[in-house]
Structures are given as structure tokens and as C-alpha cells.
Design an enzyme around this catalytic site. Structure first.
Site, mmCIF file in Angstrom:
data_model
loop_
_atom_site.group_PDB
_atom_site.id
_atom_site.type_symbol
_atom_site.label_atom_id
_atom_site.label_comp_id
_atom_site.label_asym_id
_atom_site.label_seq_id
_atom_site.Cartn_x
_atom_site.Cartn_y
_atom_site.Cartn_z
ATOM 1 N N ASN A 64 -2.751 3.673 -13.946
ATOM 2 C CA ASN A 64 -3.743 3.838 -15.043
ATOM 3 C C ASN A 64 -4.988 3.145 -14.181
ATOM 4 O OD1 ASN A 64 -5.359 4.112 -17.491
ATOM 5 N ND2 ASN A 64 -3.770 3.400 -18.517
ATOM 6 N N ILE A 65 -6.196 3.552 -14.940
ATOM 7 C CA ILE A 65 -7.561 2.812 -14.307
ATOM 8 C C ILE A 65 -7.453 1.284 -14.434
ATOM 9 C CG2 ILE A 65 -9.999 2.819 -14.966
ATOM 10 C CD1 ILE A 65 -9.480 5.485 -16.597
ATOM 11 N N SER A 86 -5.318 -0.550 -12.699
ATOM 12 C CA SER A 86 -3.774 -0.886 -12.527
ATOM 13 C C SER A 86 -3.764 -1.388 -11.030
ATOM 14 C CB SER A 86 -3.003 0.345 -12.535
ATOM 15 O OG SER A 86 -3.088 1.284 -11.682
ATOM 16 N N GLY A 87 -4.608 -1.532 -10.232
ATOM 17 C CA GLY A 87 -4.477 -2.028 -9.098
ATOM 18 C C GLY A 87 -4.532 -1.227 -7.731
ATOM 19 N N TYR A 131 -17.243 11.509 -18.841
ATOM 20 C CA TYR A 131 -17.138 10.405 -19.696
ATOM 21 C C TYR A 131 -18.142 10.644 -20.929
ATOM 22 C CZ TYR A 131 -13.770 7.844 -16.907
ATOM 23 O OH TYR A 131 -12.812 7.394 -16.077
ATOM 24 N N GLU A 134 -4.195 7.642 -3.059
ATOM 25 C CA GLU A 134 -4.276 7.105 -4.389
ATOM 26 C C GLU A 134 -4.297 8.488 -5.553
ATOM 27 O OE1 GLU A 134 -7.626 4.195 -6.682
ATOM 28 O OE2 GLU A 134 -7.989 4.990 -4.408
ATOM 29 N N ASN A 140 -13.859 -5.591 -16.363
ATOM 30 C CA ASN A 140 -14.399 -6.462 -15.313
ATOM 31 C C ASN A 140 -14.936 -5.976 -14.030
ATOM 32 O OD1 ASN A 140 -13.311 -8.543 -17.278
ATOM 33 N ND2 ASN A 140 -11.465 -8.879 -16.116
#
Length: 224
Positions: free
Chosen positions: A19-20, A22-23, A60, A94, A156
Site C-alpha cells: 500500500n501507499i 507500506s515501506g 487525486y 517498486e 507523516n
């Protein structure tokens, strides 16, 4: 006519999915120093400047209007990455073309952001690529997070284009990933490669330890 296939020996291809927030970027950074590994991050900067147009921000702000243009651009950029020649033994990317097809196109269809004709065009393009080009994956690493954790991390990092992304959208992406790679009890996973599921809800230090524990699987030294 030139072939779409790569002319050199095919590397072991690992797609890092999640997900957006997620790392995925941290995962790639962790493995980029390993010998024989070449990493390819999502070309977000390119999506934010397509002939001077920020397609990510447009998506978006108005997904019904801009999803087709955005997904077309993403599909092209992912194709460019997967076909890019490398002498590396391991190619880490990615997200993947398969992710675009079986996750984000399905989300666009479900949200009504892609009309039926637009969805049909993009899926037909994928089907053609699957038959004509070497876009196969050898391993999918799924960085599994809860929607709440992913959403907080996204907030964040304060990427301007993501300021207004609601938790409901992150939940939708999560559910699509679960359906695609895990199965939800009603649907069978549509996995194009073996899937290694890692708990990415943990702290960065703990997650790095998990990466090391699964290093041989991730680097293709034995099957997951």
C-alpha cells in the site's frame, strides 16, 4: 521490426508490492548495496511532470477525469522499467505491470474512475504486453500493513499530492492487494509469481530484521 524481448540473460525479478506508505522505498534502499542487485523505484517525479502536467495531483483531485491518462502513463513507465536491460543478477522493482492490471485498474473500475471502455482499452494493452514482451516476475514481496498504519505513514511523509487522500482510499487499496495476493475467502489469489508476505506494520528496525531473516528468499537463493 525490433523484438520487445531483452537481449541479455534475464535477471531474477523481484516486485516489491504494498500500500501507499507500506515501506517499499525503505525496502529497496535496504537491498540496494547488495552485490548483483539493481533497484528501480517508482518514477513518481515523472508522473508529476508529464509535459508540464502533474498527473498524480490531477488524479487525486479528479479521478474520474484523469485516471485513464494517469494509468496509461504508469503502464508505460512500468513497461520501460521491466524491459530496461541490466547486467545485474537481481532486479528489484517498486510495483509491477501486474500490480497495475490486477490492483489499480480494478480499483479504478470499482470506483467508477475508469469507464468501461477505458478499462477495456487498458486491459487489452496489458494482455498484448503479456503475450509479446518479457514482463514476468520471479517473486513478489508483499509488505503487508493495516490501512490505518499505511495512512498515518502517508500523512507523516507529507507529499503534497497525497494531502487529501482519505483513509477510505487506502482501505480500498489494501482490500485489493489482499484479494490479489492473499485471497479474501471468496476469491482465489491471482498471483503471477510466488508471494512472500512480510509484516510491515512493525518499526523500521524490526522490519529490517525481518528483511534479513528472509534475505535468501528475497535474493532468489531458495524458494519462498
Amino acid at each position: 521490426m525490433a523484438s520487445c524481448s531483452r537481449k541479455i540473460k534475464r535477471p531474477f525479478v523481484v516486485s516489491v508490492e504494498g500500500n501507499i506508505g507500506s515501506g517499499k522505498s525503505s525496502f529497496l534502499t535496504h537491498f540496494q548495496s547488495y552485490p548483483g542487485v539493481k533497484i528501480y523505484s517508482e518514477p513518481v517525479e515523472d508522473w508529476c511532470d508529464v509535459g508540464g502536467h502533474n498527473l498524480l495531483a490531477l488524479l487525486y483531485s479528479n479521478p474520474e477525469k484523469w485516471s485513464f491518462a494517469f494509468q496509461s502513463t504508469v503502464q508505460l513507465s512500468r513497461l520501460n522499467i521491466i524491459l530496461q536491460p541490466t547486467n545485474a543478477n537481481i532486479k528489484m522493482i517498486e510495483r509491477s505491470l501486474q500490480n497495475n492490471r490486477f490492483c489499480f485498474l480494478e480499483i479504478g473500475k470499482q470506483m467508477g474512475a475508469l469507464s468501461p471502455p477505458e478499462y477495456a482499452v487498458l486491459t487489452k494493452w496489458y494482455e498484448w504486453l503479456e503475450k509479446k514482451a518479457d514482463i514476468g516476475l520471479d517473486l513478489i514481496v508483499y509488505l503487508r500493513t493495516s490501512p490505518e498504519v499505511a495512512h498515518q505513514r502517508m500523512k507523516n511523509r507529507k507529499r503534497p499530492e497525497e494531502n487529501e487522500v482519505p483513509l477510505s482510499y487506502i482501505t480500498l487499496v489494501h482490500d485489493c492487494y489482499e484479494s490479489w495476493l492473499v485471497g479474501d475467502g471468496q476469491t482465489t489469489p491471482n498471483c503471477p509469481a510466488p508471494v512472500l508476505i512480510l509484516d510491515a506494520n512493525r518499526s523500521l528496525e524490526e522490519v529490517f530484521q525481518v528483511y534479513e531473516e528472509n534475505r535468501d528468499k528475497i535474493l532468489g537463493r531458495h524458494k519462498p
